[in-house]
Scaffold this active site. Structure first.
Site, short mmCIF file in Angstrom:
data_model
loop_
_atom_site.label_atom_id
_atom_site.label_comp_id
_atom_site.label_asym_id
_atom_site.label_seq_id
_atom_site.Cartn_x
_atom_site.Cartn_y
_atom_site.Cartn_z
N GLN A 158 -18.52 54.04 9.82
CA GLN A 158 -18.37 53.31 11.09
C GLN A 158 -17.20 52.31 10.97
OE1 GLN A 158 -22.03 53.55 9.90
NE2 GLN A 158 -21.60 55.52 10.79
N LYS A 168 -10.95 57.11 7.80
CA LYS A 168 -11.46 56.74 6.46
C LYS A 168 -11.55 57.96 5.54
CE LYS A 168 -15.09 55.04 8.57
NZ LYS A 168 -14.65 55.09 9.98
N ARG A 192 -18.12 64.21 21.37
CA ARG A 192 -17.89 63.45 22.61
C ARG A 192 -16.44 62.97 22.69
NH1 ARG A 192 -22.29 58.79 22.21
NH2 ARG A 192 -21.69 58.98 20.04
N LYS A 195 -9.97 60.83 5.50
CA LYS A 195 -8.67 61.30 5.02
C LYS A 195 -8.15 60.41 3.90
CE LYS A 195 -3.90 61.21 5.48
NZ LYS A 195 -2.60 61.38 6.10
N ASP A 238 -13.95 55.90 13.08
CA ASP A 238 -13.00 57.01 13.24
C ASP A 238 -11.55 56.60 13.02
OD1 ASP A 238 -15.25 58.51 13.90
OD2 ASP A 238 -15.03 58.09 16.05
N SER A 276 -0.28 56.44 7.57
CA SER A 276 -0.64 57.86 7.64
C SER A 276 0.05 58.43 8.87
CB SER A 276 -2.16 57.97 7.75
OG SER A 276 -2.52 59.29 8.12
N GLY A 288 -18.78 60.76 10.73
CA GLY A 288 -18.09 62.04 10.65
C GLY A 288 -16.73 61.74 10.05
N HIS A 289 -16.56 62.06 8.79
CA HIS A 289 -15.31 61.74 8.08
C HIS A 289 -14.53 63.02 7.85
CE1 HIS A 289 -17.09 57.73 6.38
NE2 HIS A 289 -17.11 57.80 7.70
N ARG A 337 -40.23 47.37 6.23
CA ARG A 337 -40.95 47.80 5.02
C ARG A 337 -41.89 48.96 5.26
NH1 ARG A 337 -42.56 41.74 4.41
NH2 ARG A 337 -42.81 42.23 6.61
N ARG A 374 -13.57 60.48 22.92
CA ARG A 374 -13.48 59.06 22.55
C ARG A 374 -12.73 58.29 23.63
NH1 ARG A 374 -11.49 60.71 16.52
NH2 ARG A 374 -13.52 61.20 15.63
N GLY A 419 -0.21 61.86 9.83
CA GLY A 419 -0.82 63.13 10.24
C GLY A 419 -2.14 63.31 9.52
P1 GDP Z 1 -13.25 58.56 10.01
O1 GDP Z 1 -14.61 58.61 10.63
O2 GDP Z 1 -12.72 57.17 9.89
O3 GDP Z 1 -13.17 59.30 8.70
O4 GDP Z 1 -12.28 59.30 11.03
P2 GDP Z 1 -12.55 60.71 11.76
O5 GDP Z 1 -12.38 61.78 10.77
O6 GDP Z 1 -13.82 60.68 12.53
O7 GDP Z 1 -11.41 60.70 12.85
C1 GDP Z 1 -10.07 60.60 12.50
C2 GDP Z 1 -9.35 61.85 13.04
O8 GDP Z 1 -7.96 61.65 12.97
C3 GDP Z 1 -9.62 63.09 12.22
O9 GDP Z 1 -9.56 64.21 13.08
C4 GDP Z 1 -8.48 63.12 11.23
O10 GDP Z 1 -8.19 64.43 10.79
C5 GDP Z 1 -7.35 62.58 12.07
N1 GDP Z 1 -6.34 61.77 11.35
C6 GDP Z 1 -6.49 60.93 10.29
N2 GDP Z 1 -5.31 60.30 10.04
C7 GDP Z 1 -4.43 60.75 10.93
C8 GDP Z 1 -3.06 60.45 11.21
O11 GDP Z 1 -2.43 59.63 10.57
N3 GDP Z 1 -2.48 61.13 12.25
C9 GDP Z 1 -3.16 62.04 13.00
N4 GDP Z 1 -2.51 62.62 14.01
N5 GDP Z 1 -4.45 62.34 12.78
C10 GDP Z 1 -5.07 61.69 11.77
P1 IMO Z 2 -17.52 57.08 11.39
O1 IMO Z 2 -18.02 56.78 10.00
C1 IMO Z 2 -17.56 56.14 15.63
C2 IMO Z 2 -21.31 54.66 17.29
C3 IMO Z 2 -22.05 55.55 18.27
C4 IMO Z 2 -22.73 54.51 19.12
C5 IMO Z 2 -23.09 53.43 18.11
C6 IMO Z 2 -24.51 53.52 17.58
O2 IMO Z 2 -17.22 58.52 11.62
O3 IMO Z 2 -16.40 56.17 11.75
P2 IMO Z 2 -25.83 55.18 15.98
O4 IMO Z 2 -25.83 56.67 15.89
O5 IMO Z 2 -25.35 54.51 14.74
O6 IMO Z 2 -27.11 54.63 16.49
O7 IMO Z 2 -24.76 54.85 17.14
O8 IMO Z 2 -22.18 53.57 17.03
N1 IMO Z 2 -21.02 55.30 15.99
C7 IMO Z 2 -19.79 55.69 15.61
N2 IMO Z 2 -18.63 55.70 16.30
N3 IMO Z 2 -17.60 56.56 14.34
C8 IMO Z 2 -18.74 56.53 13.64
O9 IMO Z 2 -18.80 56.79 12.32
C9 IMO Z 2 -19.93 56.13 14.29
N4 IMO Z 2 -21.23 56.01 13.91
C10 IMO Z 2 -21.88 55.49 14.96
O10 IMO Z 2 -21.16 56.35 19.01
O11 IMO Z 2 -21.81 53.95 20.02
MG MG Z 3 -15.58 59.58 12.19
#
Ligand code: GDP
Ligand code: IMO
Ligand code: MG
Length: 426
Positions: free
Chosen positions: A222, A16, A301, A18, A13, A409, A40-41, A143, A303, A411
């Site tokens: 991740q 990535k 959930r 963005k 999170d 970044s 979740g990107h 396998r 964070r 925002g």
């Molecule tokens: P990812 O899994 O690495 O793609 O990240 P997520 O999308 O799960 O979580 C990042 C969150 O931060 C998302 O809600 C984005 O919209 C937000 N975000 C990304 N870059 C920035 C930033 O520079 N500032 C703020 N305030 N939010 C950001």
């Molecule tokens: P992105 O790509 C944050 C965490 C879960 C749990 C552990 C194992 O959005 O950054 P799993 O479902 O893989 O068996 O869960 O890894 N987890 C993540 N935490 N961002 C993610 O993906 C995650 N994918 C899995 O919360 O702790």
């Molecule tokens: Mg994410």
């Protein structure tokens, strides 16, 4: 050297989605190499937020090719829901997206097994997203997996039934109630949709296109601290989230890799269980969560939040060979008077800058306190115009990591991004 990799350096999170979206115009192909619908990107443009789980984050750019690589595990029902959510006509999407025949499938019973294993673990549960990731990768490695290419076989349904039979045998030994049929219908609908997309041996495609000079951006899911080998095991995911994972997850040679972009937040977050040395269970942690909207993109959930952890960041940079750092979410701390950075840990009375083998090792963070910037930075687009305190914060990180921060970044929107070209520590 036509392939660059973008990956997370913390516990996921980092932003990535963005940044991949922002970088996509400079590439021809965007390819996911591991993970599955646990990811979740998020990305935002024109005031609309999109969340992607399986589909690469270059999908909103019409003239780009997106690949779901062999290292990804695919749940067809999630795939279908995501395709429908995109609101891009399926014929158009079929031009933009190709799926590896070698990607393994997440079966409905994998999701049930994931839940049963977590239930059994009780207090020691990993905090999985319950998307079936662990059981699907387990079957791949032992396998026993089914792959996307198999869905085109005439005997696919029989193959499916055989696999389910095995899973039901395992589930018999767990005191766990489940309803397989509930998942099955959506899953088979997803299989039908998958068949309408191009399924191919994408390792040939990526190598051929990269060989002809096309630029590829490999998108990680991740983060490094969730890597199955180098993360805080067993509180990790089940794939190699690190740069090496891009080679196995796409079928490319390390010789082809150019830049390795490592993304980190200006602080840290983690969802699920496991060690988090700089976690803040106080008002500051609550502020980071509220101001940063730190709620999971996949599960919703809350964070866990804490200060930036330099030993963990340096470890991730080392494992991945990061060439450029991208920092996100410094804007979240705009109101903070002071900001802390963990520079080492105290463990067993000794100072250490290393990540210990044991997940349950007690680590007492040692902090350096820096002045906050106390200014809204979300409107700034020129690196030189960033407040001096933020530049010092960045300089501190660059000095410790010896890697330049080349993008900041400020925002969630595409536009809220500052690129900077300059050498370390300047
Ligand atoms: P990812 O899994 O690495 O793609 O990240 P997520 O999308 O799960 O979580 C990042 C969150 O931060 C998302 O809600 C984005 O919209 C937000 N975000 C990304 N870059 C920035 C930033 O520079 N500032 C703020 N305030 N939010 C950001
Ligand atoms: P992105 O790509 C944050 C965490 C879960 C749990 C552990 C194992 O959005 O950054 P799993 O479902 O893989 O068996 O869960 O890894 N987890 C993540 N935490 N961002 C993610 O993906 C995650 N994918 C899995 O919360 O702790
Ligand atoms: Mg994410």
């Amino acid at each position: 050297m036509n392939i660059d990799i973008l990956l997370g350096l913390q516990w996921g999170d980092e932003g990535k989605g963005k940044i991949v979206d922002v970088l996509t115009p400079g590439y021809d192909i965007i390819a996911r190499f591991q993970g599955g619908p646990n990811a979740g990107h998020s990305l935002e443009f024109n005031n609309v937020k999109h969340v992607l789980h399986l589909i690469p984050s270059g999908i909103f750019h019409p003239d780009k090719l997106n690949i779901i690589g062999n290292g990804v595990v695919i749940d067809p029902s999630v795939f279908k829901a995501e395709i429908l959510d995109l609101e891009i006509p399926p014929e158009e999407l079929a031009h933009r997206l190709i799926i590896s025949s070698r990607a393994n499938l997440i079966l409905p019973s994998h999701r049930i097994l994931d839940a049963a294993y977590e239930f059994q673990k009780g207090n020691t549960k990993i905090g999985s997203t319950l998307k079936g990731i662990g059981p699907a990768y387990t079957d791949k490695i032992s396998r026993n997996g089914l792959r996307v290419g198999d869905i085109l076989r005439r005997d696919f349904t029989e193959m499916y039934k055989d696999h389910i039979k095995n899973h039901l045998l395992i589930l018999k030994s767990y005191d766990f109630r489940f309803d397989l049929e509930e998942y099955e219908k959506g899953w088979f609908d997803g299989i039908e949709l998958l068949k309408q997309f191009r399924i191919s041996d994408t390792e040939y495609l990526v190598n051929n296109l990269a060989g002809k000079g096309n630029r590829v951006l490999a998108e990680g899911a991740q983060g490094t601290m969730l890597d199955v080998d180098f993360g805080t095991y067993p509180f990790v995911t089940s794939s190699n989230t690190i740069s090496a994972g891009a080679c196995t997850g796409l079928g490319i040679s390390p010789k082809l890799i150019g830049d390795i972009f490592g993304i980190f937040k200006a602080y840290c977050t983690r969802v699920g269980s496991g060690p988090f040395p700089t976690e803040l269970n106080d008002k500051t942690g609550d502020s980071l969560r509220d101001l940063g909207r730190e709620f999971g993109s996949t599960t919703g959930r809350a964070r866990r939040c804490g200060w930036l952890d330099l030993p963990a960041l340096k470890y991730s940079i080392m494992i991945n060979g990061v060439t450029k750092l991208f920092m996100t979410k410094a804007d979240v701390m705009s109101d903070f008077k002071t900001i802390k950075i963990c520079t080492s840990y105290i463990t067993d009375g000794k100072s250490s800058g290393e990540i210990p083998f044991h997940a349950d090792a007690h680590l007492e963070p040692v902090y350096t306190e820096l002045p906050g910037w106390e200014t809204d930075i979300s409107g700034i687009r020129d690196f030189n115009k960033l407040p001096e305190a933020l530049k010092s914060f960045i300089g501190f990180i660059e000095k410790a990591t010896e890697v330049p921060v080349t993008m900041v970044s400020v925002g969630p929107d595409r536009e809220e991004t500052i690129f900077r070209n300059q050498n370390i520590g300047n």
